[in-house]
Write a protein that holds these residues in place. Structure first.
Motif, PDB file in Angstrom:
ATOM      1  N   UNK A   1       0.841  -1.182   0.000  1.00  0.00           N
ATOM      2  CA  UNK A   1       0.000   0.000   0.000  1.00  0.00           C
ATOM      3  C   UNK A   1       0.887   1.247   0.000  1.00  0.00           C
ATOM      4  N   UNK A   2       0.513   2.212  -0.803  1.00  0.00           N
ATOM      5  CA  UNK A   2       1.242   3.479  -0.877  1.00  0.00           C
ATOM      6  C   UNK A   2       1.232   4.170   0.489  1.00  0.00           C
ATOM      7  N   UNK A   3       2.265   4.954   0.715  1.00  0.00           N
ATOM      8  CA  UNK A   3       2.332   5.765   1.924  1.00  0.00           C
ATOM      9  C   UNK A   3       1.642   7.086   1.630  1.00  0.00           C
ATOM     10  N   UNK A   4       0.709   7.427   2.465  1.00  0.00           N
ATOM     11  CA  UNK A   4       0.012   8.702   2.334  1.00  0.00           C
ATOM     12  C   UNK A   4       0.682   9.683   3.283  1.00  0.00           C
ATOM     13  N   UNK A   5       1.176  10.787   2.739  1.00  0.00           N
ATOM     14  CA  UNK A   5       1.844  11.800   3.553  1.00  0.00           C
ATOM     15  C   UNK A   5       0.839  12.417   4.514  1.00  0.00           C
ATOM     16  N   UNK A   6       1.220  12.508   5.780  1.00  0.00           N
ATOM     17  CA  UNK A   6       0.345  13.058   6.823  1.00  0.00           C
ATOM     18  C   UNK A   6       1.053  14.207   7.522  1.00  0.00           C
ATOM     19  N   UNK A   7       0.271  15.091   8.088  1.00  0.00           N
ATOM     20  CA  UNK A   7       0.838  16.208   8.839  1.00  0.00           C
ATOM     21  C   UNK A   7       1.727  15.731   9.985  1.00  0.00           C
ATOM     22  N   UNK A   8       1.435  14.565  10.538  1.00  0.00           N
ATOM     23  CA  UNK A   8       2.223  14.065  11.669  1.00  0.00           C
ATOM     24  C   UNK A   8       3.660  13.735  11.266  1.00  0.00           C
ATOM     25  N   UNK A   9       3.946  13.683   9.969  1.00  0.00           N
ATOM     26  CA  UNK A   9       5.299  13.433   9.499  1.00  0.00           C
ATOM     27  C   UNK A   9       6.107  14.725   9.365  1.00  0.00           C
ATOM     28  N   UNK A  10       5.455  15.858   9.470  1.00  0.00           N
ATOM     29  CA  UNK A  10       6.130  17.149   9.309  1.00  0.00           C
ATOM     30  C   UNK A  10       7.006  17.441  10.530  1.00  0.00           C
ATOM     31  N   UNK A  11       8.219  17.912  10.250  1.00  0.00           N
ATOM     32  CA  UNK A  11       9.112  18.300  11.341  1.00  0.00           C
ATOM     33  C   UNK A  11       9.122  19.812  11.531  1.00  0.00           C
ATOM     34  N   UNK A  12       8.701  20.529  10.495  1.00  0.00           N
ATOM     35  CA  UNK A  12       8.772  21.986  10.543  1.00  0.00           C
ATOM     36  C   UNK A  12      10.086  22.518   9.995  1.00  0.00           C
TER      37      UNK A  12
END
Length: 133
Positions: A1-12
């Motif tokens: 399954x493809x990885x869906x980019x989520x806000x929780x992956x953001x470091x800033x």
């Protein structure tokens, strides 16, 4: 399954976020080749792209947190070395016998590594790198 980019992956941190998005994109490109039935033809290319990019990314990330007061820098760097070893070992195994590679296991590893490492392990250094480029 493809990885869906989520806000929780953001470091800033713009450079780190772009690196993470690129790693996800490489993984998703490989997933697309799996879906097309072309995984064994694409795995060597994918692993080469990953090796090249993780070297760049880990160097960038480590440079940032080594210039901070991040207390777990050594442990974090050790995790990077472990990931590099796994990807290099996979690449070596592919060169010997690509048909022996379990594509589902490779996909599971890539997805688990990226989502868990980014969302959990990388988030630990965020308080120490704020405002650093």
């Amino acid at each position: 399954m493809r990885i869906v980019w989520k806000d929780e992956y953001m470091t800033g941190h713009p450079d780190i976020d772009l690196d993470h998005q690129t790693l996800v994109s490489i993984t998703n490109d490989f997933y697309d080749s799996v879906e097309k039935g072309d995984a064994h033809n694409q795995i060597n290319t994918t692993l080469k792209r990953l090796i090249d990019y993780i070297e760049l990314h880990f160097a960038r990330e480590e440079g940032i947190f080594l210039n901070s007061d991040y207390p777990d820098a050594a442990d974090h760097m050790q995790k990077h070395r472990e990931i590099e070893k796994v990807v290099r070992d996979l690449a070596s195994a592919c060169k010997i016998d690509v048909a022996s590679i379990n594509i589902d296991e490779v996909m599971d590893f890539l997805k688990r590594w990226l989502t868990e490492h980014i969302a959990r392990i990388d988030r630990a250094y965020l308080p120490y790198i704020e405002g650093r480029s």
